[in-house]
Design a protein around this motif. Structure first.
Motif, PDB file in Angstrom:
ATOM      1  N   MET A   1       0.844  -1.194   0.000  1.00  0.00           N
ATOM      2  CA  MET A   1       0.000   0.000   0.000  1.00  0.00           C
ATOM      3  C   MET A   1       0.878   1.242   0.000  1.00  0.00           C
ATOM      4  O   MET A   1       1.942   1.262   0.626  1.00  0.00           O
ATOM      5  CB  MET A   1      -0.921  -0.005   1.222  1.00  0.00           C
ATOM      6  N   SER A   2       0.430   2.289  -0.679  1.00  0.00           N
ATOM      7  CA  SER A   2       1.221   3.505  -0.787  1.00  0.00           C
ATOM      8  C   SER A   2       1.246   4.259   0.538  1.00  0.00           C
ATOM      9  O   SER A   2       0.398   4.073   1.411  1.00  0.00           O
ATOM     10  CB  SER A   2       0.660   4.389  -1.893  1.00  0.00           C
ATOM     11  N   ARG A   3       2.220   5.149   0.665  1.00  0.00           N
ATOM     12  CA  ARG A   3       2.422   5.915   1.889  1.00  0.00           C
ATOM     13  C   ARG A   3       1.242   6.851   2.137  1.00  0.00           C
ATOM     14  O   ARG A   3       0.770   7.526   1.232  1.00  0.00           O
ATOM     15  CB  ARG A   3       3.712   6.720   1.742  1.00  0.00           C
ATOM     16  N   PRO A   4       0.755   6.936   3.393  1.00  0.00           N
ATOM     17  CA  PRO A   4      -0.385   7.818   3.681  1.00  0.00           C
ATOM     18  C   PRO A   4      -0.024   9.292   3.542  1.00  0.00           C
ATOM     19  O   PRO A   4       1.143   9.695   3.607  1.00  0.00           O
ATOM     20  CB  PRO A   4      -0.731   7.491   5.140  1.00  0.00           C
ATOM     21  N   VAL A   5      -1.043  10.121   3.381  1.00  0.00           N
ATOM     22  CA  VAL A   5      -0.876  11.564   3.385  1.00  0.00           C
ATOM     23  C   VAL A   5      -0.327  12.000   4.744  1.00  0.00           C
ATOM     24  O   VAL A   5      -0.817  11.555   5.786  1.00  0.00           O
ATOM     25  CB  VAL A   5      -2.231  12.255   3.123  1.00  0.00           C
ATOM     26  N   PRO A   6       0.708  12.848   4.778  1.00  0.00           N
ATOM     27  CA  PRO A   6       1.232  13.310   6.072  1.00  0.00           C
ATOM     28  C   PRO A   6       0.169  14.069   6.866  1.00  0.00           C
ATOM     29  O   PRO A   6      -0.698  14.741   6.297  1.00  0.00           O
ATOM     30  CB  PRO A   6       2.389  14.233   5.674  1.00  0.00           C
ATOM     31  N   ALA A   7       0.271  13.970   8.178  1.00  0.00           N
ATOM     32  CA  ALA A   7      -0.621  14.749   9.038  1.00  0.00           C
ATOM     33  C   ALA A   7      -0.287  16.229   8.903  1.00  0.00           C
ATOM     34  O   ALA A   7       0.837  16.610   8.560  1.00  0.00           O
ATOM     35  CB  ALA A   7      -0.466  14.310  10.485  1.00  0.00           C
ATOM     36  N   GLU A   8      -1.251  17.077   9.204  1.00  0.00           N
ATOM     37  CA  GLU A   8      -1.037  18.519   9.076  1.00  0.00           C
ATOM     38  C   GLU A   8       0.006  19.029  10.055  1.00  0.00           C
ATOM     39  O   GLU A   8       0.651  20.044   9.807  1.00  0.00           O
ATOM     40  CB  GLU A   8      -2.366  19.259   9.262  1.00  0.00           C
ATOM     41  N   TRP A   9       0.190  18.333  11.177  1.00  0.00           N
ATOM     42  CA  TRP A   9       1.196  18.781  12.159  1.00  0.00           C
ATOM     43  C   TRP A   9       2.610  18.363  11.790  1.00  0.00           C
ATOM     44  O   TRP A   9       3.565  18.793  12.427  1.00  0.00           O
ATOM     45  CB  TRP A   9       0.855  18.266  13.553  1.00  0.00           C
ATOM     46  N   ALA A  10       2.780  17.554  10.738  1.00  0.00           N
ATOM     47  CA  ALA A  10       4.125  17.221  10.264  1.00  0.00           C
ATOM     48  C   ALA A  10       4.765  18.474   9.667  1.00  0.00           C
ATOM     49  O   ALA A  10       4.079  19.413   9.261  1.00  0.00           O
ATOM     50  CB  ALA A  10       4.048  16.111   9.223  1.00  0.00           C
ATOM     51  N   PRO A  11       6.110  18.529   9.598  1.00  0.00           N
ATOM     52  CA  PRO A  11       6.772  19.751   9.104  1.00  0.00           C
ATOM     53  C   PRO A  11       6.352  20.119   7.680  1.00  0.00           C
ATOM     54  O   PRO A  11       6.157  19.249   6.829  1.00  0.00           O
ATOM     55  CB  PRO A  11       8.261  19.381   9.161  1.00  0.00           C
ATOM     56  N   HIS A  12       6.222  21.415   7.460  1.00  0.00           N
ATOM     57  CA  HIS A  12       5.829  21.939   6.141  1.00  0.00           C
ATOM     58  C   HIS A  12       7.006  22.645   5.484  1.00  0.00           C
ATOM     59  O   HIS A  12       7.768  23.352   6.146  1.00  0.00           O
ATOM     60  CB  HIS A  12       4.703  22.974   6.270  1.00  0.00           C
ATOM     61  N   ARG A  13       7.093  22.502   4.174  1.00  0.00           N
ATOM     62  CA  ARG A  13       7.996  23.323   3.375  1.00  0.00           C
ATOM     63  C   ARG A  13       7.371  24.673   3.084  1.00  0.00           C
ATOM     64  O   ARG A  13       8.066  25.695   2.977  1.00  0.00           O
ATOM     65  CB  ARG A  13       8.333  22.594   2.069  1.00  0.00           C
ATOM     66  N   ALA A  14       6.051  24.680   2.965  1.00  0.00           N
ATOM     67  CA  ALA A  14       5.331  25.930   2.684  1.00  0.00           C
ATOM     68  C   ALA A  14       3.875  25.750   3.045  1.00  0.00           C
ATOM     69  O   ALA A  14       3.363  24.620   3.167  1.00  0.00           O
ATOM     70  CB  ALA A  14       5.465  26.319   1.208  1.00  0.00           C
ATOM     71  N   MET A  15       3.188  26.883   3.221  1.00  0.00           N
ATOM     72  CA  MET A  15       1.743  26.891   3.406  1.00  0.00           C
ATOM     73  C   MET A  15       1.134  27.776   2.325  1.00  0.00           C
ATOM     74  O   MET A  15       1.432  28.974   2.243  1.00  0.00           O
ATOM     75  CB  MET A  15       1.372  27.435   4.787  1.00  0.00           C
ATOM     76  N   TRP A  16       0.309  27.179   1.484  1.00  0.00           N
ATOM     77  CA  TRP A  16      -0.389  27.920   0.447  1.00  0.00           C
ATOM     78  C   TRP A  16      -1.626  28.590   1.031  1.00  0.00           C
ATOM     79  O   TRP A  16      -2.356  27.980   1.825  1.00  0.00           O
ATOM     80  CB  TRP A  16      -0.800  26.985  -0.693  1.00  0.00           C
ATOM     81  N   VAL A  17      -1.870  29.830   0.648  1.00  0.00           N
ATOM     82  CA  VAL A  17      -3.027  30.581   1.117  1.00  0.00           C
ATOM     83  C   VAL A  17      -3.605  31.348  -0.070  1.00  0.00           C
ATOM     84  O   VAL A  17      -2.864  31.974  -0.837  1.00  0.00           O
ATOM     85  CB  VAL A  17      -2.649  31.568   2.243  1.00  0.00           C
ATOM     86  N   GLY A  18      -4.937  31.318  -0.221  1.00  0.00           N
ATOM     87  CA  GLY A  18      -5.584  32.069  -1.282  1.00  0.00           C
ATOM     88  C   GLY A  18      -5.885  33.494  -0.845  1.00  0.00           C
ATOM     89  O   GLY A  18      -6.350  33.719   0.279  1.00  0.00           O
ATOM     90  N   PHE A  19      -5.612  34.459  -1.727  1.00  0.00           N
ATOM     91  CA  PHE A  19      -5.853  35.867  -1.431  1.00  0.00           C
ATOM     92  C   PHE A  19      -7.092  36.335  -2.186  1.00  0.00           C
ATOM     93  O   PHE A  19      -7.144  36.228  -3.420  1.00  0.00           O
ATOM     94  CB  PHE A  19      -4.641  36.713  -1.846  1.00  0.00           C
ATOM     95  N   PRO A  20      -8.118  36.868  -1.500  1.00  0.00           N
ATOM     96  CA  PRO A  20      -9.333  37.315  -2.192  1.00  0.00           C
ATOM     97  C   PRO A  20      -9.018  38.334  -3.278  1.00  0.00           C
ATOM     98  O   PRO A  20      -8.406  39.371  -3.012  1.00  0.00           O
ATOM     99  CB  PRO A  20     -10.157  37.940  -1.060  1.00  0.00           C
ATOM    100  N   SER A  21      -9.447  38.032  -4.491  1.00  0.00           N
ATOM    101  CA  SER A  21      -8.982  38.782  -5.653  1.00  0.00           C
ATOM    102  C   SER A  21     -10.083  39.258  -6.590  1.00  0.00           C
ATOM    103  O   SER A  21      -9.779  39.897  -7.596  1.00  0.00           O
ATOM    104  CB  SER A  21      -8.002  37.904  -6.463  1.00  0.00           C
ATOM    105  N   HIS A  22     -11.340  38.960  -6.273  1.00  0.00           N
ATOM    106  CA  HIS A  22     -12.411  39.243  -7.214  1.00  0.00           C
ATOM    107  C   HIS A  22     -13.512  40.058  -6.550  1.00  0.00           C
ATOM    108  O   HIS A  22     -14.291  39.543  -5.740  1.00  0.00           O
ATOM    109  CB  HIS A  22     -12.994  37.939  -7.769  1.00  0.00           C
ATOM    110  N   GLU A  23     -13.597  41.318  -6.932  1.00  0.00           N
ATOM    111  CA  GLU A  23     -14.592  42.210  -6.344  1.00  0.00           C
ATOM    112  C   GLU A  23     -16.016  41.769  -6.670  1.00  0.00           C
ATOM    113  O   GLU A  23     -16.932  41.945  -5.848  1.00  0.00           O
ATOM    114  CB  GLU A  23     -14.365  43.639  -6.839  1.00  0.00           C
ATOM    115  N   ASP A  24     -16.209  41.178  -7.836  1.00  0.00           N
ATOM    116  CA  ASP A  24     -17.561  40.772  -8.207  1.00  0.00           C
ATOM    117  C   ASP A  24     -18.094  39.652  -7.327  1.00  0.00           C
ATOM    118  O   ASP A  24     -19.313  39.494  -7.180  1.00  0.00           O
ATOM    119  CB  ASP A  24     -17.618  40.355  -9.686  1.00  0.00           C
ATOM    120  N   LEU A  25     -17.196  38.870  -6.712  1.00  0.00           N
ATOM    121  CA  LEU A  25     -17.624  37.812  -5.807  1.00  0.00           C
ATOM    122  C   LEU A  25     -17.803  38.310  -4.378  1.00  0.00           C
ATOM    123  O   LEU A  25     -18.761  37.948  -3.691  1.00  0.00           O
ATOM    124  CB  LEU A  25     -16.602  36.668  -5.814  1.00  0.00           C
TER     125      LEU A  25
END
Length: 332
Positions: A1-25
């Motif tokens: 079986m393939s390796r499980p997805v790492p837990a969120e508390w495992a070390p991160h290389r980066a954290m992606w965050v979305g920036f609100p960009s659309h005034e119409d929404l």
């Protein structure tokens, strides 16, 4: 079986965050939502110990992100294209630093069909230098929570919804999660929060804090619309074991209670929509005072060694989600 997805508390290389960009929404909530995401990005890059990859969705969004955060240590502005900021659902799920899975995104069951959302997983994986394996299944990242050892939390309301993968059963869904994400055992809850357009994402209902340790809400104050849902989830979790056979420890955290957004009550506000950063836990609060303070205390006990930072998420909630919904961790 393939390796499980790492837990969120495992070390991160980066954290992606979305920036609100659309005034119409976002309309009148655009600037307040940008304020909240700016505060989140600064907290993640500062005490959170993260490299933040702040993804913008339009030229105007990029310009505003650079005005606010350009040159801030630990924050990289990543120009991109998305329908909206919900990267947890439109982005890839990372299996490790060099591998990710891209699921099909259909606008939470056809509710919101926005341009470029189906391109987000490829954009993020390419920027991260990760090989992207495409899955034919329709799935959003917020529908799952992982313990890093192959135990996955989810809800039947979302994963078995006919508006995603018609004909899915628990057995067929588990086979896909095992194949694509290394799941060894799936823990099934029932319904998620009321008025949640995601059809009950589990990241608003229950979250792992460690292997064998799950947090879920308890109703707070008069008129909490989800008290029965919280109690049902807690009872179910208390009778479950994880992939290693451990009986789950269940700790309950006060909910925000009754929250109104833009004059509409019963919004799907949740303290479970926190982000586990490298050195901190970022907790969304909704102006509710005591409930938020008690939730912060509970998270501090659940995550010793990580600072708990409570930040406002009222404007983001007007768009239907909060901090976890707009983020996705990239494992180290």
């Amino acid at each position: 079986m393939s390796r499980p997805v790492p837990a969120e508390w495992a070390p991160h290389r980066a954290m992606w965050v979305g920036f609100p960009s659309h005034e119409d929404l976002w309309e009148d909530n655009l600037v307040p939502a940008q304020d909240e995401v700016e505060a989140l990005a600064r907290a993640l890059a500062g005490p959170g110990g993260e490299t933040v990859r702040l993804m913008t969705g339009s030229d105007a969004g990029e310009a505003e992100a650079r005005r606010r955060l350009g040159g801030v240590d630990g924050i990289e502005i990543v120009p991109g294209r998305f329908g909206d900021v919900w990267l947890r659902d439109t982005g890839p799920i990372f299996r490790g630093p060099s591998a990710a899975v891209g699921f099909t995104f259909n606008g939470w069951g056809g509710k919101y069909d926005l341009p470029h959302d189906d391109e987000v997983a490829t954009q993020i994986a390419t920027h991260a230098g990760a090989a992207l394996a495409r899955s034919g299944a329709i799935l959003e990242g917020g529908a799952l929570d992982h313990d890093g050892e192959g135990t996955v939390l989810t809800t039947r309301q979302c994963l078995l919804n006919l508006n995603r993968n018609a004909g899915w059963t628990e057995t067929s869904a588990e086979a896909v999660l095992a194949r694509d994400l290394g799941a060894r055992k799936v823990l099934w809850l029932g319904d998620g929060l009321q008025n949640d357009h995601t059809d009950g994402h589990v990241d608003n209902l229950a979250r792992f804090a460690a292997p064998g340790f799950v947090l879920c809400p308890v109703a707070f104050g008069a008129g909490d619309p989800n008290g029965d849902v919280y109690d049902a989830a807690a009872r179910a979790l208390a009778g479950m074991t994880d992939a290693e056979g451990r009986r789950l420890k269940v700790v309950r955290i006060p909910s925000p209670g009754w929250v109104e957004v833009d004059g509409v009550g019963g919004a799907p506000a949740s303290h479970m929509n926190f982000i586990i950063a490298n050195q901190a836990v970022i907790l969304p609060v909704y102006g509710e005072g005591l409930a938020g303070s008690l939730a912060a205390q509970g998270l501090a006990e659940a995550f010793p060694g990580r600072e708990v930072i409570a930040l406002s998420s009222n404007a983001l909630l007007s768009g239907g989600g909060s901090f976890h919904c707009i983020s996705q961790q990239e494992p180290a």
